[in-house]
Scaffold this active site. Structure first.
Site, short mmCIF file in Angstrom:
data_model
loop_
_atom_site.label_atom_id
_atom_site.label_comp_id
_atom_site.label_asym_id
_atom_site.label_seq_id
_atom_site.Cartn_x
_atom_site.Cartn_y
_atom_site.Cartn_z
N GLN A 203 0.81 -1.21 0.00
CA GLN A 203 0.00 0.00 0.00
C GLN A 203 0.86 1.28 0.00
OE1 GLN A 203 -3.24 1.30 -1.00
NE2 GLN A 203 -3.53 -0.78 -0.29
N HIS B 168 -0.23 -3.07 -9.28
CA HIS B 168 -1.55 -2.48 -9.57
C HIS B 168 -1.99 -1.45 -8.53
CE1 HIS B 168 -4.38 -4.88 -6.91
NE2 HIS B 168 -3.27 -5.55 -6.76
N THR C 73 7.16 -19.24 -16.19
CA THR C 73 7.64 -18.32 -17.21
C THR C 73 7.36 -16.88 -16.81
OG1 THR C 73 7.23 -19.99 -18.88
CG2 THR C 73 7.42 -17.70 -19.66
N CYS D 283 -11.35 -7.14 -0.14
CA CYS D 283 -11.42 -8.58 0.12
C CYS D 283 -12.50 -8.89 1.14
CB CYS D 283 -10.07 -9.08 0.62
SG CYS D 283 -8.70 -8.27 -0.21
C1 LIG Z 1 -3.71 -5.05 -2.18
C2 LIG Z 1 -2.89 -5.46 -1.04
C3 LIG Z 1 -2.29 -6.73 -0.99
C4 LIG Z 1 -2.55 -7.79 -2.03
O1 LIG Z 1 -2.00 -7.48 -3.26
P1 LIG Z 1 -2.52 -8.29 -4.54
O2 LIG Z 1 -1.61 -7.88 -5.65
O3 LIG Z 1 -3.92 -7.88 -4.75
O4 LIG Z 1 -2.40 -9.73 -4.21
C5 LIG Z 1 -1.49 -7.04 0.09
N1 LIG Z 1 -1.28 -6.15 1.06
C6 LIG Z 1 -1.81 -4.92 1.05
C7 LIG Z 1 -1.52 -3.97 2.15
C8 LIG Z 1 -2.63 -4.53 -0.01
O5 LIG Z 1 -3.18 -3.32 -0.01
#
Ligand SMILES: *Cc1c(COP(=O)(O)O)cnc(C)c1O
Length: 398
Positions: free
Chosen positions: A186, A208, A244, A332
């Site tokens: 984050q 992302h 890969t 989530c």
């Molecule tokens: C979004 C998030 C994740 C998970 O990342 P993904 O790429 O969606 O698996 C883990 N930790 C935190 C603090 C996040 O905000």
């Protein structure tokens, strides 16, 4: 106005920046080789992969051999945790916090089932772990400490540097060091990350969350850290993560980190203005609201608000009907009736926690976005409250 769309869920995911997408495209169409292949196409992919690793390492003040690309942030967390404990001689002790992302929390719960002991540290009302408490929780057989950098629901930043200093001191007298992992998914791209300054052994990131593509993450593993693969199949990523390599996404990862880092100050300042504007607007126009999290020592892009006497989920539905995308804490947790574990940990009562909404800003948000939210939000809240028997009772009793 009807088609207006405002995206305020950047803590869940972000738009891939056009510059990032552009850098990725050739790796789908022209340079589509497998980085493990011997021929020209493979060598071309390998060169791009090497370069992305070098660039990413530089941005984090790490060495290229310390960067391992993964399938996502959750995977990086899992490899960090299970990988460092895989060859533990005996089941030992792990310290984490109550406000971790589920990728860490559920990994720790799984380890408990496998015989490890886990301490879940409390946080204060602002959402911060006590360094003193962490120090006192260390045991003779503590193997791993995993504390996130910035929280994804309320934005609070944890005292990572202080924690690493304590662990370094303790490790001086230990044969097997306590490893320190931090989930920086984050904070990456929002705070300048320097692994040496932070003093961590392992650090997780995901593209992302900083205007890169979904489905690619990275794990920093400090040289000398004993880590064992948790998946098997190939020599990729130095044997730690078989499969890969997703060259296009890895290019996207490094490009997005570079781009986000280059504009950290601008984004921070802009988000801060937007967050304060939304916060003040809400507090001034909607009674019975609580701002969750400490505010000052936090990433500037998250505003978590509890609207008393209503359900956060109902509010999100009404906002969605107006084209506004926000979230109830963590993406989530959406769909579950459980109040957020983070809001519970900061001591928020279950009812207020149920009425909480997370607005999270990103590089592409504007003042107009906030104006629009402030235009429609008070009426929505008022309308939902007018239907709530709890609200009427409380209002009448004043
Ligand atoms: C979004 C998030 C994740 C998970 O990342 P993904 O790429 O969606 O698996 C883990 N930790 C935190 C603090 C996040 O905000």
């Amino acid at each position: 106005m009807e088609n207006k769309k405002v995206y305020l869920d950047n803590a869940a995911t972000t738009q891939t920046a056009p510059e990032v997408l552009e850098a990725m495209l050739p790796f789908f169409s022209q340079n589509y080789g497998n980085a493990s292949s011997f021929h020209f196409f493979g060598r071309q992919a390998k060169a791009a992969l090497d370069e992305a690793r070098i660039d990413t390492a530089k941005l984090l003040n790490a060495s290229p051999e310390e960067i391992f690309f993964t399938g996502c942030g959750s995977e990086a967390d899992n490899i960090a945790i299970f990988g460092t404990l895989a060859k533990a001689q005996k089941k030992g002790h792990i310290i984490t916090s109550k406000i971790e992302h589920h990728a860490v929390l559920y990994s720790c719960q799984e380890l408990q089932k496998r015989g490890f002991e886990v301490t879940y540290l409390d946080v204060d009302k602002g959402g911060v772990v006590s360094v003193e408490h962490l120090k006192n929780s260390l045991k003779e057989d503590t193997l791993l400490v995993s504390i996130m950098h910035a929280n994804n629901e309320i934005g609070t930043i944890q005292p990572i540097v202080e924690i690493s200093k304590i662990l370094k001191n303790v490790n001086k007298n230990k044969k097997n060091p306590i490893y320190f992992h931090s989930d920086a998914v984050q904070s990456a791209g929002k705070i300048k990350l320097d692994v040496k300054e932070l003093g961590v052994d392992l650090l997780s990131l995901a593209a992302h969350k900083f205007n890169g593509p979904k489905g690619v993450g990275a794990l920093y593993v400090r040289k000398g850290t004993f880590i064992f693969p948790v998946m098997f199949g190939g020599h990729h990523e130095n044997g730690l993560r078989p499969g890969t390599e997703n060259i296009a996404s890895i290019i996207g990862f490094s490009k997005a980190l570079e781009l986000s880092n280059s504009r950290i100050a601008v984004t921070h300042k802009k988000n801060l203005i937007l967050r304060e504007k939304l916060k003040d607007g809400i507090l001034n126009s909607i009674p019975d609201t609580i701002i969750n999290g400490s505010g000052h020592n936090s990433i500037s892009c998250i505003l978590n608000v509890s609207f008393k006497f209503i359900e956060g989920e109902s509010l999100l539905l009404r906002l969605d009907m107006k084209g506004i995308a926000a979230s109830a804490g963590s993406a989530c947790a959406t769909g579950s009736a459980e109040p957020s574990h983070v809001l519970s940990a900061i001591g928020l009562d279950a009812v207020s926690a149920q009425g909480s909404v997370r607005f999270s800003f990103g590089f592409y948000n504007t003042q107009e976005d906030v104006d629009y939210v402030l235009k429609v939000l008070p009426d929505i809240v008022e309308s939902l409250r007018s239907m709530s028997p709890v609200y009427k009772k409380t209002s009448n009793s004043y």
